[in-house]
Design a protein around this motif. Structure first.
Motif, PDB file in Angstrom:
ATOM      1  N   UNK A 158       4.646  -6.699  -0.444  1.00  0.00           N
ATOM      2  CA  UNK A 158       4.688  -5.320  -0.759  1.00  0.00           C
ATOM      3  C   UNK A 158       3.397  -4.707  -0.771  1.00  0.00           C
ATOM      4  N   UNK A 159       3.427  -3.355  -0.333  1.00  0.00           N
ATOM      5  CA  UNK A 159       2.345  -2.661  -0.428  1.00  0.00           C
ATOM      6  C   UNK A 159       2.824  -1.087  -0.459  1.00  0.00           C
ATOM      7  N   UNK A 160       2.041  -0.070  -0.780  1.00  0.00           N
ATOM      8  CA  UNK A 160       2.416   1.259  -1.004  1.00  0.00           C
ATOM      9  C   UNK A 160       2.216   2.172   0.031  1.00  0.00           C
ATOM     10  N   UNK A 161       2.397   3.198   0.468  1.00  0.00           N
ATOM     11  CA  UNK A 161       2.068   4.163   1.504  1.00  0.00           C
ATOM     12  C   UNK A 161       0.755   4.955   1.176  1.00  0.00           C
ATOM     13  N   UNK A 213       8.199  -2.759  -7.282  1.00  0.00           N
ATOM     14  CA  UNK A 213       7.948  -3.341  -5.844  1.00  0.00           C
ATOM     15  C   UNK A 213       8.513  -4.531  -5.579  1.00  0.00           C
ATOM     16  N   UNK A 214       8.990  -5.464  -6.685  1.00  0.00           N
ATOM     17  CA  UNK A 214       9.798  -6.572  -6.422  1.00  0.00           C
ATOM     18  C   UNK A 214      11.115  -6.236  -6.031  1.00  0.00           C
ATOM     19  N   UNK A 215      11.797  -5.300  -6.385  1.00  0.00           N
ATOM     20  CA  UNK A 215      13.002  -4.681  -6.317  1.00  0.00           C
ATOM     21  C   UNK A 215      13.210  -4.274  -4.422  1.00  0.00           C
ATOM     22  N   UNK A 216      11.914  -3.615  -4.004  1.00  0.00           N
ATOM     23  CA  UNK A 216      11.652  -3.290  -2.838  1.00  0.00           C
ATOM     24  C   UNK A 216      11.643  -4.711  -1.929  1.00  0.00           C
ATOM     25  N   UNK A 272       6.367   0.045   0.522  1.00  0.00           N
ATOM     26  CA  UNK A 272       7.168   0.973  -0.336  1.00  0.00           C
ATOM     27  C   UNK A 272       7.070   2.479  -0.142  1.00  0.00           C
ATOM     28  N   UNK A 273       7.923   2.907   0.275  1.00  0.00           N
ATOM     29  CA  UNK A 273       8.067   4.497   0.607  1.00  0.00           C
ATOM     30  C   UNK A 273       8.042   5.377  -0.834  1.00  0.00           C
ATOM     31  N   UNK A 274       6.785   5.054  -1.406  1.00  0.00           N
ATOM     32  CA  UNK A 274       6.482   6.050  -2.647  1.00  0.00           C
ATOM     33  C   UNK A 274       4.929   5.885  -2.780  1.00  0.00           C
ATOM     34  N   UNK A 275       4.399   6.710  -3.613  1.00  0.00           N
ATOM     35  CA  UNK A 275       3.107   6.882  -3.975  1.00  0.00           C
ATOM     36  C   UNK A 275       2.690   5.808  -5.020  1.00  0.00           C
ATOM     37  N   UNK A 297       5.546 -11.317  -2.885  1.00  0.00           N
ATOM     38  CA  UNK A 297       4.085 -10.969  -3.588  1.00  0.00           C
ATOM     39  C   UNK A 297       3.896  -9.377  -3.546  1.00  0.00           C
ATOM     40  N   UNK A 298       4.314  -8.826  -4.876  1.00  0.00           N
ATOM     41  CA  UNK A 298       3.828  -7.492  -4.982  1.00  0.00           C
ATOM     42  C   UNK A 298       2.413  -7.357  -4.922  1.00  0.00           C
ATOM     43  N   UNK A 299       1.771  -6.000  -4.212  1.00  0.00           N
ATOM     44  CA  UNK A 299       0.447  -5.739  -4.130  1.00  0.00           C
ATOM     45  C   UNK A 299       0.489  -4.284  -4.545  1.00  0.00           C
ATOM     46  N   UNK A 300      -0.498  -3.996  -5.170  1.00  0.00           N
ATOM     47  CA  UNK A 300      -1.305  -2.626  -5.389  1.00  0.00           C
ATOM     48  C   UNK A 300      -2.654  -2.693  -5.410  1.00  0.00           C
ATOM     49  N   UNK A 301      -3.397  -2.184  -4.748  1.00  0.00           N
ATOM     50  CA  UNK A 301      -5.029  -2.237  -4.771  1.00  0.00           C
ATOM     51  C   UNK A 301      -5.467  -3.439  -4.569  1.00  0.00           C
TER      52      UNK A 301
END
Length: 462
Positions: A108-111, A144-147, A133-136, A78-82
């Motif tokens: 997955x979530x971002x820093x 994100x899916x690759x992470x 995910x060690x990225x902005x 499950x990729x997630x941003x905001x």
């Protein structure tokens, strides 16, 4: 014009207008005949199954298809941003609803997205594996899916438990309770499995959000069935789909350990076709959940409810499939595969035909109105063009009937009736999306996750 009126002259459309109309009519006839071929194959296949299959074998139900052996381990990505507004509700509902004893949800979530991180952390369950995910963010959904895939491989090494299948879902999805059990039972038969996607009715957006219901009701009850029947690969919808572990590992090995194309906006669509290109079977599974229940095992969720967001989303789909996908995937495969890729990529041309058709309809309505009001104008059509327009009119009526029938089967007769005027709404969105997709493609394409705002159907999840 006044002089002509005094002498009884009249203006009629010139030959150039007639030729342009004929070209438009031929274009629509080709598109309509293409769609009609899909209908013929679908109904022929349905009749064959009724007479040759269901007459000899009982119908299958998802509730009766539990794996005969030990349940396999299923990984859900499950990729997630905001997604702070929905991710916690989605995770709780999924944990509560799924009827399968062995699975893990990698989220997955971002820093630079602490709100989403906090929402994920609020769901305390060993079956939830947060992945930073060690990225902005946002990067791309594929990135994100690759992470998440990398986190899965680490988990497999640590637990010494290989995943039987990898399932994809979005942060706003309502997951069917029998979904994982069905994947576990069938994944040995195919490289990928796609379940139907059935958008939820948004009562506050009957027109914009509702047109998604119409399109998916027809596409995921007919189009996908025909794709499989003609031997074409099944493209993944990004939700409600499962990929067998071995082919995903093969694709990852060919791309530096990253199975999803990082710069793609339609990584799910491409993945289904890439698995098919490996020579593996791809399956679309539409199966009733339980005896006596008309509902099928499907992924549900809310779709965009505003014009701007719907155009952005469809521009991403159209650009990724019709423009970038053309460059990246080409025209490989047999006749059925090439036919379906052609259908997938016809969006920009269809938009041009729609613009021409609505423009022509507007101009001819003005001519007929002027004639009705007594102006010295006569709107005359070439007899051959009249026949062409009549054929197209009948094919359009059939197309409307198909759309209304499939929507009625999925959502009831009220939505079936609404699907008719919603076809115009869908056409407008398609034209605007095509313009945006072409503009983005010419400028180098989107480089970030152009996601939409989501809501989760909490009331249904109960």
């Amino acid at each position: 014009m006044a002089a002509r009126a005094r002498h009884g002259w009249s203006r009629t459309p010139d030959a150039g207008c007639g030729r342009a109309g004929a070209l438009r009519g031929i274009g629509f006839l080709i598109f309509a005949a293409n769609d009609l071929a899909v209908d013929v194959i679908y109904f022929a296949r349905r009749m064959w199954r009724l007479t040759a299959v269901y007459s000899r074998f009982p119908r299958a139900f998802a509730s009766d298809m539990a794996s005969p052996g030990k349940p396999g381990f299923i990984a859900i990505l499950v990729p997630a941003w905001d997604e702070a507004a929905v991710i916690a509700s989605m995770l709780r509902a999924t944990l509560r609803r799924i009827d399968h004893p062995n699975y893990q949800i990698f989220v997955g979530f971002y820093r630079n997205d602490p709100a989403t991180a906090a929402a994920i952390a609020s769901v305390t369950d060993v079956r939830i594996a947060p992945v930073l995910v060690e990225a902005d963010g946002p990067t791309t959904k594929a990135d994100c899916l690759n992470h998440l895939y990398e986190a899965l491989t680490n988990y497999e090494q640590t637990t010494r438990q290989a995943a039987r299948a990898i399932v994809l879902h979005d942060a706003e999805d309502l997951v069917h309770p029998l979904e994982l059990a069905l994947f576990d039972r069938l994944i040995d038969r195919a490289g990928v499995i796609q379940l139907p996607v059935l958008p939820l009715i948004d009562r506050s957006s009957q027109w914009i959000s509702g047109h998604y219901c119409d399109e998916f009701a027809e596409a995921h009850a007919k189009e996908m069935v025909v794709r499989e029947a003609v031997g074409a690969s099944i493209p993944l919808a990004g939700v409600g789909c499962a990929i067998a572990r071995e082919p995903l590992a093969r694709i990852a090995a060919m791309h530096d350990g990253k199975p999803f194309v990082g710069g793609s906006m339609t990584e799910d669509y491409e993945l289904g076709l890439r698995v098919g290109a490996l020579g593996l079977k791809t399956m679309f599974v539409r199966i009733p959940a339980t005896p006596g229940d008309r509902s099928v095992v499907a992924s549900r969720g809310h779709f965009p409810s505003s014009l701007n967001v719907a155009v952005r989303q469809k521009a991403r789909w159209l650009g990724g499939i019709a423009l970038v996908g053309w460059d990246r995937l080409g025209w490989r495969g047999g006749l059925g595969e090439r036919w379906m890729r052609m259908r997938d990529r016809r969006g920009p041309l269809a938009a041009l035909l729609l613009i021409a058709a609505y423009g022509a309809a507007l101009l001819w309505s003005q001519l007929w109105l002027a004639e009705a009001l007594g102006a010295p104008v006569q709107a005359r059509l070439n007899p051959t063009l009249v026949i062409l327009l009549q054929i197209n009119a009948w094919l359009l009526a059939w197309r409307i009937l198909m759309r209304a029938s499939f929507t009625t089967a999925a959502y009831g007769w009220v939505q079936g009736l609404l699907s008719v005027p919603r076809m115009v709404v869908g056409n407008v969105i398609a034209v605007l999306a095509a313009g945006r997709a072409i503009s983005l493609h010419l400028s180098g394409g989107p480089r970030r996750w152009d996601k939409t705002v989501h809501i989760f159907p909490t009331e249904l999840a109960q």
